[in-house]
Design an enzyme around this catalytic site. Structure first.
Site, PDB file in Angstrom:
ATOM      1  N   HIS A  34       0.806  -1.224   0.000  1.00 19.24           N
ATOM      2  CA  HIS A  34       0.000   0.000   0.000  1.00 19.24           C
ATOM      3  C   HIS A  34       0.838   1.271   0.000  1.00 19.24           C
ATOM      4  CE1 HIS A  34       0.866  -0.414   4.298  1.00 19.24           C
ATOM      5  NE2 HIS A  34       0.468   0.833   4.473  1.00 19.24           N
ATOM      6  N   ASP A  35       2.034   1.225   0.554  1.00 14.47           N
ATOM      7  CA  ASP A  35       2.878   2.426   0.616  1.00 14.47           C
ATOM      8  C   ASP A  35       4.111   2.339  -0.268  1.00 14.47           C
ATOM      9  OD1 ASP A  35       1.407   4.097   2.230  1.00 14.47           O
ATOM     10  OD2 ASP A  35       2.321   3.434   4.094  1.00 14.47           O
ATOM     11  N   LYS A  92       6.051   5.335  -1.709  1.00 17.65           N
ATOM     12  CA  LYS A  92       6.942   6.187  -0.901  1.00 17.65           C
ATOM     13  C   LYS A  92       8.391   6.125  -1.370  1.00 17.65           C
ATOM     14  CE  LYS A  92       4.300   6.346   3.424  1.00 17.65           C
ATOM     15  NZ  LYS A  92       4.262   6.003   4.860  1.00 17.65           N
ATOM     16  N   HIS A 144       2.386   9.859  -3.031  1.00 15.34           N
ATOM     17  CA  HIS A 144       2.824   8.459  -2.990  1.00 15.34           C
ATOM     18  C   HIS A 144       1.693   7.496  -3.358  1.00 15.34           C
ATOM     19  CE1 HIS A 144       0.840   8.123   0.991  1.00 15.34           C
ATOM     20  NE2 HIS A 144       0.906   6.816   0.811  1.00 15.34           N
ATOM     21  N   HIS A 161      -6.206   3.643  -0.760  1.00 15.84           N
ATOM     22  CA  HIS A 161      -6.335   3.465   0.685  1.00 15.84           C
ATOM     23  C   HIS A 161      -6.368   4.797   1.445  1.00 15.84           C
ATOM     24  CE1 HIS A 161      -1.957   3.982   0.538  1.00 15.84           C
ATOM     25  NE2 HIS A 161      -1.940   4.084   1.870  1.00 15.84           N
ATOM     26  N   HIS A 162      -6.130   5.919   0.747  1.00 11.51           N
ATOM     27  CA  HIS A 162      -6.288   7.233   1.391  1.00 11.51           C
ATOM     28  C   HIS A 162      -7.560   7.947   0.935  1.00 11.51           C
ATOM     29  CE1 HIS A 162      -2.652   7.417   3.743  1.00 11.51           C
ATOM     30  NE2 HIS A 162      -1.904   7.050   2.684  1.00 11.51           N
ATOM     31  N   ASP A 220      -4.773   0.285   8.159  1.00 11.79           N
ATOM     32  CA  ASP A 220      -3.616   1.190   8.145  1.00 11.79           C
ATOM     33  C   ASP A 220      -3.713   2.223   9.266  1.00 11.79           C
ATOM     34  OD1 ASP A 220      -1.273   2.413   7.264  1.00 11.79           O
ATOM     35  OD2 ASP A 220      -2.351   3.722   5.872  1.00 11.79           O
TER      36      ASP A 220
END
Length: 539
Positions: free
Chosen positions: A399-400, A403, A428, A459-460, A488
């Site tokens: 998910h990240d 970054k 990101h 997811h954000h 998260d």
């Protein structure tokens, strides 16, 4: 299973004749007794039953004796025919409780029971009640005899001809049913993506293809098996049973030598060495010719000897399933390659952010547990299916991954980010989505990478539409993203970060509930809380 090796020792008494019937001298000297032909006598005259039994008592056709069933009315015959769908022939009187009772029974057999296989021989002492020409044209019967013309020889000839016709029709029907089973098995099993589930499905389908068999199992061939001859030093005898059915239902995980007698193990090794199937009176060995690793042999026990039609069906089945095993093996290789890619990308993200490592692993466990809970509740329709629940744990670890494009000065800043830095940090999500979508393009379909792309990008997002990067709302946000959003935030708040201290668990749960319907999908929050109250996801 306490004594699997005894599978071939007991005979099926229900298929034996009464004690007064002498054994058939032409029957095989070894192997299970062949099931007799069932012959139904339908007549209201007891003497007809007695004479028919006397005349046909010693008849043997294709190594099988006759088993007589008697009915003295059309009503009795209906009950017997319903109980015995495998009756081969019916010797049927026309006039019984009514003048057309026999003809009514013919209609019942063909139209009500739908039995087109049984051979019907009409016998009548009053031909005027059922003229031969009219009956032959109007009713689906196979022979018409006046009782006055039925000598012992003619009755023998008529009966054997009926049995031979039934045998041919039964073979055609079993062939058709077997082919339907194979086609259905291919359509169903080829959807499987797990070697274990595929193997179990194959064994179950063999039970449907060969219903008389006592059991079957698949076994894996050791890589060092000598293909030019029997396995040296008995290596094959230590091959493992992958799965079994019937008398072998408890044999999975055991060596073949613990399941079968030594001589039978030798039959399997011999079949493998010769590269073709082997058939005995009480068992068969069918081979799977796969291109890669997979089970090598299918052992079927207690079938009483396979007719040629069933042998051919078994070969067709194994040929089709060999392709299926190869497909599953290729899928497994592709899945392992994707997993390796996920781990590599995860390591890359960890390299950029030391906090990421354990965080993504915990999110993976939470995401899987939440997905399973949603599936159990049926809360999201068919979205949370088995494949979804299988993929989301590993996919959520990405998910990240975006970054990697964020400067270290922003990622590792100990304090709060300023607006410009926050804008850059938020990039990101879109970056991660692009990276993973590009990587998943050649694969196609649902995969760890394609689901990872939608998670990274969504997811954000927030349930009320105020999130980023696209401002999606409600069910427009992918379910995977809605699940990971909850996992998260929960894990991030629960643990210390360079820019904040850890929260108390109760405070985190209170926040999730307060944001239900705004930031988070209420169904996902409810599923999360249910998992938490059970003690959290499995480690």
């Amino acid at each position: 299973m306490s004594d699997i090796q005894g599978w071939g020792q007991d005979e099926d008494d229900d298929l034996l004749f009464a004690d007064e019937d002498a054994p058939d001298p032409s029957s095989a000297a070894s192997g299970p007794a062949a099931a007799p032909w069932k012959l139904l006598i339908v007549d209201d005259d007891p003497e007809v039953h007695a004479i028919t039994r006397v005349v046909l008592n010693d008849v043997t056709f294709d190594g099988r004796r006759l088993h007589f069933l008697s009915a003295h009315s059309g009503g009795e015959a209906r009950a017997i025919l319903s109980e015995h769908p495998d009756i081969a022939a019916v010797l049927l009187d026309v006039v019984m409780e009514t003048e057309d009772a026999g003809l009514r029974l013919v209609h019942h057999i063909r139209e009500v029971l739908g039995n087109r296989r049984v051979r019907i021989i009409l016998r009548t002492g009053q031909p005027g009640q059922a003229p031969e020409r009219q009956v032959i044209v109007s009713y689906d019967i196979n022979d018409y005899k006046a009782k006055s013309e039925l000598t012992a020889q003619k009755l023998f000839t008529t009966t054997v001809a009926a049995l031979r016709s039934y045998q041919h029709i039964d073979a055609i029907e079993r062939n058709r049913q077997g082919l339907e089973t194979i086609v259905d098995a291919a359509g169903t099993l080829f959807e499987q993506r797990s070697m274990d589930r595929f193997a179990i499905g194959v064994v179950e389908r063999v039970a449907a293809l060969l219903p008389r068999a006592a059991g079957a199992f698949l076994c894996a061939v050791p890589p060092d098996l000598n293909p030019q001859g029997p396995a040296p030093d008995g290596r094959f005898r230590e091959a493992e049973v992958l799965c079994g059915s019937g008398v072998f239902a408890e044999a999975a995980g055991r060596p073949v030598s613990a399941v079968l007698p030594e001589a039978t193990c030798a039959d399997i090794a011999a079949a493998l060495a010769r590269g073709r199937s082997l058939h005995r009176d009480d068992h068969s060995v069918a081979l799977f010719q796969t291109q890669g690793p997979g089970p090598g042999a299918l052992f079927i026990a207690g079938h009483g000897g396979l007719p040629e039609v069933e042998r051919r069906l078994l070969e067709i089945f194994c040929s089709r399933m060999s392709v299926g095993f190869d497909n599953v093996a290729l899928y497994e290789q592709l899945r392992l390659a994707q997993i390796a890619t996920v781990h590599a990308l995860g390591k890359l993200a960890e390299y950029k952010d030391e906090v990421t490592g354990e965080h993504v692993r915990r999110i993976g466990r939470w995401a899987t547990a939440i997905a399973r809970e949603l599936q159990a509740r049926g809360a999201c329709g068919g979205a949370a299916d088995d494949l979804f629940c299988e993929l989301i744990g590993l996919a959520s670890m990405l998910h990240d991954v975006g970054k990697v494009a964020i400067p270290d000065r922003i990622l590792r800043k100990p304090g709060k980010l300023d607006p410009e830095e926050m804008t850059q940090m938020r990039e990101h999500a879109a970056i991660g989505g692009r990276i993973l979508r590009d990587a998943s393009g050649p694969v196609g379909g649902r995969s760890y990478l394609s689901m990872g792309a939608e998670i990274a990008e969504s997811h954000h997002e927030k349930f009320d539409g105020t999130g980023y990067p696209h401002g999606l709302a409600g069910d427009a946000i992918p379910l995977s993203g809605r699940i990971v959003a909850v996992a998260d935030v929960y894990d991030a708040l629960l643990h210390r970060r360079p820019y904040k201290e850890a929260w108390e668990p109760a405070a985190v749960v209170d926040l999730l509930r307060a944001e239900s319907g705004r930031h988070f999908d209420p169904r996902v929050v409810d599923a999360f809380v249910a998992v938490l109250e059970r003690g959290g996801p499995e480690a």
